[in-house]
Design an enzyme around this catalytic site. Structure first.
Site, PDB file in Angstrom:
ATOM      1  N   TYR A 120     -13.557   0.843 -40.063  1.00  0.00           N
ATOM      2  CA  TYR A 120     -14.329  -0.398 -39.918  1.00  0.00           C
ATOM      3  C   TYR A 120     -15.832  -0.141 -40.085  1.00  0.00           C
ATOM      4  CZ  TYR A 120     -10.258  -3.022 -38.163  1.00  0.00           C
ATOM      5  OH  TYR A 120      -9.047  -3.658 -38.030  1.00  0.00           O
ATOM      6  N   LYS A 167      -3.933  10.463 -35.496  1.00  0.00           N
ATOM      7  CA  LYS A 167      -3.101  10.962 -36.605  1.00  0.00           C
ATOM      8  C   LYS A 167      -3.789  12.211 -37.159  1.00  0.00           C
ATOM      9  CE  LYS A 167       0.440  10.311 -39.408  1.00  0.00           C
ATOM     10  NZ  LYS A 167       1.806  10.561 -38.957  1.00  0.00           N
ATOM     11  N   ASP A 199       1.917   6.946 -35.313  1.00  0.00           N
ATOM     12  CA  ASP A 199       3.169   6.362 -35.832  1.00  0.00           C
ATOM     13  C   ASP A 199       4.289   6.532 -34.805  1.00  0.00           C
ATOM     14  OD1 ASP A 199       2.946   9.093 -36.283  1.00  0.00           O
ATOM     15  OD2 ASP A 199       3.814   9.052 -38.293  1.00  0.00           O
ATOM     16  N   ASP A 223      -6.619  -1.722 -33.058  1.00  0.00           N
ATOM     17  CA  ASP A 223      -6.452  -3.106 -33.504  1.00  0.00           C
ATOM     18  C   ASP A 223      -4.967  -3.390 -33.757  1.00  0.00           C
ATOM     19  OD1 ASP A 223      -7.193  -5.632 -34.233  1.00  0.00           O
ATOM     20  OD2 ASP A 223      -8.075  -5.076 -36.160  1.00  0.00           O
ATOM     21  N   ASP A 227      -1.938  -5.370 -31.210  1.00  0.00           N
ATOM     22  CA  ASP A 227      -1.183  -6.532 -31.709  1.00  0.00           C
ATOM     23  C   ASP A 227       0.317  -6.274 -31.597  1.00  0.00           C
ATOM     24  OD1 ASP A 227      -3.674  -7.638 -32.501  1.00  0.00           O
ATOM     25  OD2 ASP A 227      -2.719  -8.630 -34.203  1.00  0.00           O
TER      26      ASP A 227
HETATM   27  N1  GGG Z   1     -10.940 -12.967 -31.518  1.00  0.00           N
HETATM   28  C1  GGG Z   1     -10.287 -12.069 -32.363  1.00  0.00           C
HETATM   29  C2  GGG Z   1     -10.608 -12.260 -33.797  1.00  0.00           C
HETATM   30  O1  GGG Z   1     -11.432 -13.059 -34.154  1.00  0.00           O
HETATM   31  N2  GGG Z   1      -9.931 -11.485 -34.610  1.00  0.00           N
HETATM   32  C3  GGG Z   1     -10.176 -11.431 -36.004  1.00  0.00           C
HETATM   33  C4  GGG Z   1     -10.146 -10.050 -36.545  1.00  0.00           C
HETATM   34  O2  GGG Z   1      -9.778  -9.859 -37.681  1.00  0.00           O
HETATM   35  N3  GGG Z   1     -10.572  -9.093 -35.762  1.00  0.00           N
HETATM   36  C5  GGG Z   1     -10.631  -7.741 -36.168  1.00  0.00           C
HETATM   37  C6  GGG Z   1     -10.963  -6.853 -35.021  1.00  0.00           C
HETATM   38  O3  GGG Z   1     -10.703  -7.173 -33.865  1.00  0.00           O
HETATM   39  O4  GGG Z   1     -11.508  -5.764 -35.260  1.00  0.00           O
END
Ligand code: GGG
Length: 326
Positions: A120, A167, A199, A223, A227
């Protein structure tokens, strides 16, 4: 003392769940000054800019920020906003609640996600029509800062230690540095650790989430794996998060804009309201945070519930039920 709170709903259901959290906070006996600002896809369409400078400056100066959701412009909105609050860690609890139909009701995890680098970092290029590249950045300093936070976190909240997820067997230099630094800091602090390849973690957490507690991981892994954990506890409508920096913090639900239900007033406000409870703790209002958490948990257990949890209530119904219980 009054707290100045930047309120940035963003796009999609961020526009619905953020006011819900503000309504809950306004029902408490705490002096807040809420200042709303724009960011996201809609403001980009209007002005050409997804994150106006005044929104960035507000987040950088407010005592705390409540953020909703980012859509197509996520990279231009949430990443700079995390930078505005100098956030180095994204705290993402993933917990199953009584009464909610969860794949793994025994799940109770806390992800401490590195929040500034990895894939990122923004070093992405399209070299030719055929070739695009991304530079994954890992620094010893960011890994150390995360690890020090993790050591303080487990001590303060009574956890036995943490699991490092990485990893490093493939990304030897980047995750190798991350792994080595985090383990070294934990060792210096006398904090117990174990480690799992990311993994393998994905499989193991689905089969037996109870073997994990606090999970320290690089940015993208945090991230994705949080999820995945949302899937174990009943959905993304239940996961809050805190982006914590040395002097400021930004609180957002883990979910995104949910364009399929945006504008229908059926978004589950629980994740955003629990994020607001995390903000209350951050600001030192532990009692009120506990009360808000209990009210949300009570509503999750006995209803009303939004459609994602099998009910037919609206965002307002759930928010008002939380406020009634306060
Ligand atoms: N509130 C969570 C949000 O807006 N997520 C959008 C997203 O793509 N977030 C990437 C991240 O959390 O790094």
């Amino acid at each position: 003392m009054s707290h100045q709170i930047a309120v940035i709903p963003g796009d999609g259901i961020g526009q619905e769940v953020t006011p819900a959290a503000v309504d809950v906070l306004e029902s408490l006996d705490i002096d807040f000054e809420f200042v709303e600002a724009e960011a996201g896809d809609a403001v980009k369409e209007e002005t050409g800019e997804a994150l106006p400078a005044e929104t960035y400056d507000l987040a950088a100066s407010a005592d705390a920020t409540l953020f909703g959701a980012a859509g197509e412009t996520a990279a231009d909105v949430i990443l700079p906003l995390r930078e505005a609050v100098d956030s180095f860690v994204n705290v993402r609890p993933a917990k199953a609640y009584p009464g909610i139909d969860a794949v793994r009701p025994e799940t109770d995890l806390i992800f401490l996600r590195e929040n500034t680098e990895g894939v990122y970092s923004g070093h992405e290029d399209r070299l030719t029509q055929d070739v695009s590249t991304l530079t994954r950045v890992v620094t010893e300093s960011a890994s150390r800062q995360l690890a020090e936070y993790a050591c303080e976190f487990v001590a303060e909240h009574g956890h036995d230690g943490f699991t490092v997820v990485h990893k490093a067997n493939v990304m030897r230099e980047t995750d190798g540095l991350f792994r080595e630094t985090v383990l070294e800091v934990a060792d210096d602090h006398g904090v117990e650790t174990d480690e799992v390849l990311m993994d393998a973690f994905a499989t193991q957490v689905c089969l037996d989430p109870e073997q994990f507690d606090v999970v320290v991981c690089p940015n993208l892994a945090g991230d994705v794996l949080s999820d995945l954990a949302a899937g174990l506890v009943g959905g993304l409508g239940l996961l809050p998060s805190a982006n914590v920096g040395p002097e400021r913090a930004l609180f957002e639900p883990v979910h995104g804009t949910a364009p399929d239900i945006a504008g229908e007033s059926v978004a589950n406000p629980a994740a955003k309201i629990i994020s607001a409870a995390m903000m209350l703790e951050y600001l030192g209002h532990d009692d009120e945070a506990g009360t808000v958490r209990e009210a949300v948990e009570d509503v999750l257990e006995s209803g009303p519930r939004t459609p994602d949890l099998g009910g037919d209530a609206s965002t307002e119904d759930v928010t008002n039920a939380v406020i009634d219980r306060l």
